[in-house]
Design a protein around this motif. Structure first.
Motif, PDB file in Angstrom:
ATOM      1  N   ILE A 178      38.493  32.532  48.051  1.00 45.01           N
ATOM      2  CA  ILE A 178      37.968  31.608  49.051  1.00 45.01           C
ATOM      3  C   ILE A 178      38.600  30.247  48.794  1.00 45.01           C
ATOM      4  CG2 ILE A 178      35.929  30.475  49.989  1.00 45.01           C
ATOM      5  CD1 ILE A 178      34.271  32.852  49.114  1.00 45.01           C
ATOM      6  N   GLY A 179      39.456  29.813  49.705  1.00 51.41           N
ATOM      7  CA  GLY A 179      40.099  28.507  49.567  1.00 51.41           C
ATOM      8  C   GLY A 179      40.932  28.374  48.304  1.00 51.41           C
ATOM      9  N   GLY A 180      41.595  29.437  47.895  1.00 52.75           N
ATOM     10  CA  GLY A 180      42.438  29.385  46.711  1.00 52.75           C
ATOM     11  C   GLY A 180      41.696  29.578  45.404  1.00 52.75           C
ATOM     12  N   VAL A 181      40.410  29.779  45.478  1.00 56.39           N
ATOM     13  CA  VAL A 181      39.594  30.017  44.273  1.00 56.39           C
ATOM     14  C   VAL A 181      39.145  31.473  44.260  1.00 56.39           C
ATOM     15  CG1 VAL A 181      37.495  29.370  43.014  1.00 56.39           C
ATOM     16  CG2 VAL A 181      38.800  27.631  44.267  1.00 56.39           C
ATOM     17  N   GLY A 182      39.345  32.132  43.133  1.00 56.14           N
ATOM     18  CA  GLY A 182      38.865  33.499  43.000  1.00 56.14           C
ATOM     19  C   GLY A 182      37.359  33.518  42.798  1.00 56.14           C
ATOM     20  N   VAL A 183      36.665  34.295  43.587  1.00 47.76           N
ATOM     21  CA  VAL A 183      35.202  34.352  43.533  1.00 47.76           C
ATOM     22  C   VAL A 183      34.767  35.801  43.356  1.00 47.76           C
ATOM     23  CG1 VAL A 183      33.060  33.874  44.789  1.00 47.76           C
ATOM     24  CG2 VAL A 183      35.010  32.325  45.016  1.00 47.76           C
ATOM     25  N   PHE A 184      33.741  36.023  42.556  1.00 52.00           N
ATOM     26  CA  PHE A 184      33.220  37.377  42.386  1.00 52.00           C
ATOM     27  C   PHE A 184      31.713  37.323  42.194  1.00 52.00           C
ATOM     28  CE2 PHE A 184      34.549  35.790  38.234  1.00 52.00           C
ATOM     29  CZ  PHE A 184      33.460  36.043  37.425  1.00 52.00           C
ATOM     30  N   ALA A 185      31.047  38.378  42.631  1.00 56.86           N
ATOM     31  CA  ALA A 185      29.598  38.487  42.483  1.00 56.86           C
ATOM     32  C   ALA A 185      29.224  39.964  42.508  1.00 56.86           C
ATOM     33  CB  ALA A 185      28.869  37.747  43.607  1.00 56.86           C
ATOM     34  N   GLY A 186      28.249  40.323  41.693  1.00 60.47           N
ATOM     35  CA  GLY A 186      27.824  41.707  41.650  1.00 60.47           C
ATOM     36  C   GLY A 186      26.385  41.844  41.188  1.00 60.47           C
ATOM     37  N   TYR A 187      25.737  42.903  41.655  1.00 61.33           N
ATOM     38  CA  TYR A 187      24.370  43.203  41.235  1.00 61.33           C
ATOM     39  C   TYR A 187      24.229  44.705  41.083  1.00 61.33           C
ATOM     40  CZ  TYR A 187      19.346  43.931  41.297  1.00 61.33           C
ATOM     41  OH  TYR A 187      18.074  44.342  40.966  1.00 61.33           O
ATOM     42  N   ASN A 188      23.521  45.109  40.067  1.00 63.23           N
ATOM     43  CA  ASN A 188      23.302  46.529  39.811  1.00 63.23           C
ATOM     44  C   ASN A 188      21.857  46.734  39.377  1.00 63.23           C
ATOM     45  OD1 ASN A 188      24.557  49.295  39.244  1.00 63.23           O
ATOM     46  ND2 ASN A 188      23.482  48.847  37.345  1.00 63.23           N
ATOM     47  N   ASN A 189      21.158  47.671  40.017  1.00 65.27           N
ATOM     48  CA  ASN A 189      19.781  47.936  39.625  1.00 65.27           C
ATOM     49  C   ASN A 189      19.667  49.272  38.897  1.00 65.27           C
ATOM     50  OD1 ASN A 189      20.013  49.879  41.639  1.00 65.27           O
ATOM     51  ND2 ASN A 189      17.942  49.552  42.419  1.00 65.27           N
ATOM     52  N   GLY A 190      20.812  49.822  38.512  1.00 65.10           N
ATOM     53  CA  GLY A 190      20.812  51.128  37.864  1.00 65.10           C
ATOM     54  C   GLY A 190      20.979  51.036  36.370  1.00 65.10           C
ATOM     55  N   THR A 191      21.095  52.188  35.760  1.00 65.52           N
ATOM     56  CA  THR A 191      21.287  52.273  34.320  1.00 65.52           C
ATOM     57  C   THR A 191      22.733  52.609  34.018  1.00 65.52           C
ATOM     58  OG1 THR A 191      20.821  54.630  34.256  1.00 65.52           O
ATOM     59  CG2 THR A 191      18.952  53.144  34.065  1.00 65.52           C
ATOM     60  N   THR A 192      23.114  52.472  32.760  1.00 67.83           N
ATOM     61  CA  THR A 192      24.419  52.940  32.339  1.00 67.83           C
ATOM     62  C   THR A 192      24.363  54.451  32.190  1.00 67.83           C
ATOM     63  OG1 THR A 192      23.902  52.771  30.005  1.00 67.83           O
ATOM     64  CG2 THR A 192      24.786  50.811  31.051  1.00 67.83           C
ATOM     65  N   SER A 193      25.511  55.070  31.976  1.00 70.81           N
ATOM     66  CA  SER A 193      25.562  56.533  31.914  1.00 70.81           C
ATOM     67  C   SER A 193      24.833  57.085  30.705  1.00 70.81           C
ATOM     68  CB  SER A 193      27.021  56.989  31.872  1.00 70.81           C
ATOM     69  OG  SER A 193      27.681  56.439  30.760  1.00 70.81           O
ATOM     70  N   GLU A 194      24.622  56.259  29.685  1.00 67.78           N
ATOM     71  CA  GLU A 194      23.944  56.757  28.491  1.00 67.78           C
ATOM     72  C   GLU A 194      22.481  56.325  28.421  1.00 67.78           C
ATOM     73  OE1 GLU A 194      27.286  58.180  28.387  1.00 67.78           O
ATOM     74  OE2 GLU A 194      27.560  56.063  27.998  1.00 67.78           O
ATOM     75  N   ALA A 195      22.004  55.586  29.408  1.00 68.09           N
ATOM     76  CA  ALA A 195      20.606  55.154  29.389  1.00 68.09           C
ATOM     77  C   ALA A 195      19.687  56.323  29.736  1.00 68.09           C
ATOM     78  CB  ALA A 195      20.386  54.009  30.366  1.00 68.09           C
TER      79      ALA A 195
END
Length: 238
Positions: A178-195
């Motif tokens: 966005i406007g020459g700036v790298g932007v990232f966002a993420g959300y996870n409501n799950g578990t990892t594979s070993e949980a």
């Protein structure tokens, strides 16, 4: 006459093109020279050992269909153990979408652009931030596509297996410019594979920008591991 027709049919069948998958094998070798010493005893001989940084991948493509099987070495010592598996999925590309199912990367996986992922320099787990759920997750359907000039990834687990993941777990992440700036966002409501079916969630949000030869990345994160909440701040320079 019948014999000639049969002969022509056999010859035609033998020369007809056969659909074959294009197979690619890739990976890396990794090892450490290690010598240990305990107080009051003689040092052990220096030996070469592998602490799980080596990788081998098998990729197959045939038209719009594709598949991947990945393994790492070390630790469990058994290619069938979850600790040794990387991605294991089947996929299909259509109309700008990439759909895959099986054992896939979590939506948080290297979202911040950690170039040292998979080595002892990786940021995952540093400072107690071990609940990003950014490893590999089983029994998931993953959708990848382009949205708003960036990459959108959605994971969903339709199963209900308390030993791995509780049904309905979902994650979503976006990464772009966005406007020459790298932007990232993420959300996870799950578990990892070993949980084991506990209540986990995690979040990442950040940005990166180049200053001359250096790329600076800043990130805020939050993880909730079944009621144990951890906030994190990451500043990384490459």
């Amino acid at each position: 006459m019948n014999k000639k027709i049969i002969a022509i049919a056999i010859a035609a069948a033998m020369t007809a093109p056969v659909a074959m998958a294009d197979i690619k094998v890739s990976g890396r070798m990794a090892g450490e020279l290690v010598s240990s010493e305990t107080a009051g005893t003689n040092p052990t001989p220096t030996v070469m050992q592998d602490s799980g940084m080596a990788r081998i991948y098998f990729d197959a493509t045939m038209g719009n269909a594709f598949a991947q099987m990945g393994y790492k070495s070390g630790f469990a010592g058994d290619l069938g153990a979850p600790a040794d598996l990387r991605e294991q999925y089947l996929g299909y590309k259509f109309d700008g979408f990439d759909l895959r199912a099986g054992r896939v990367q979590g939506v948080m996986y290297t979202l911040e652009g950690d170039k040292y992922k998979g080595t002892f320099l990786q940021m995952t787990g540093a400072g107690g931030r071990a609940s990003y759920a950014d490893g590999f997750v089983n029994q998931y359907v993953q959708l990848n596509t382009k949205v708003g000039g960036g990459n959108l990834r959605i994971n969903y687990n339709p199963t209900s297996d308390a030993g791995q993941n509780t049904g309905g777990n979902m994650g979503v992440a976006w990464k772009g410019n966005i406007g020459g700036v790298g932007v990232f966002a993420g959300y996870n409501n799950g578990t990892t594979s070993e949980a084991v079916g506990d209540s986990d969630s995690s979040m990442k949000i950040g940005a990166s920008m180049k200053f001359g030869a250096a790329k600076i990345t800043a990130m805020l994160s939050n993880s909730d591991d079944n009621g144990t909440e951890v906030d994190g701040t990451l500043l990384m320079a490459d």
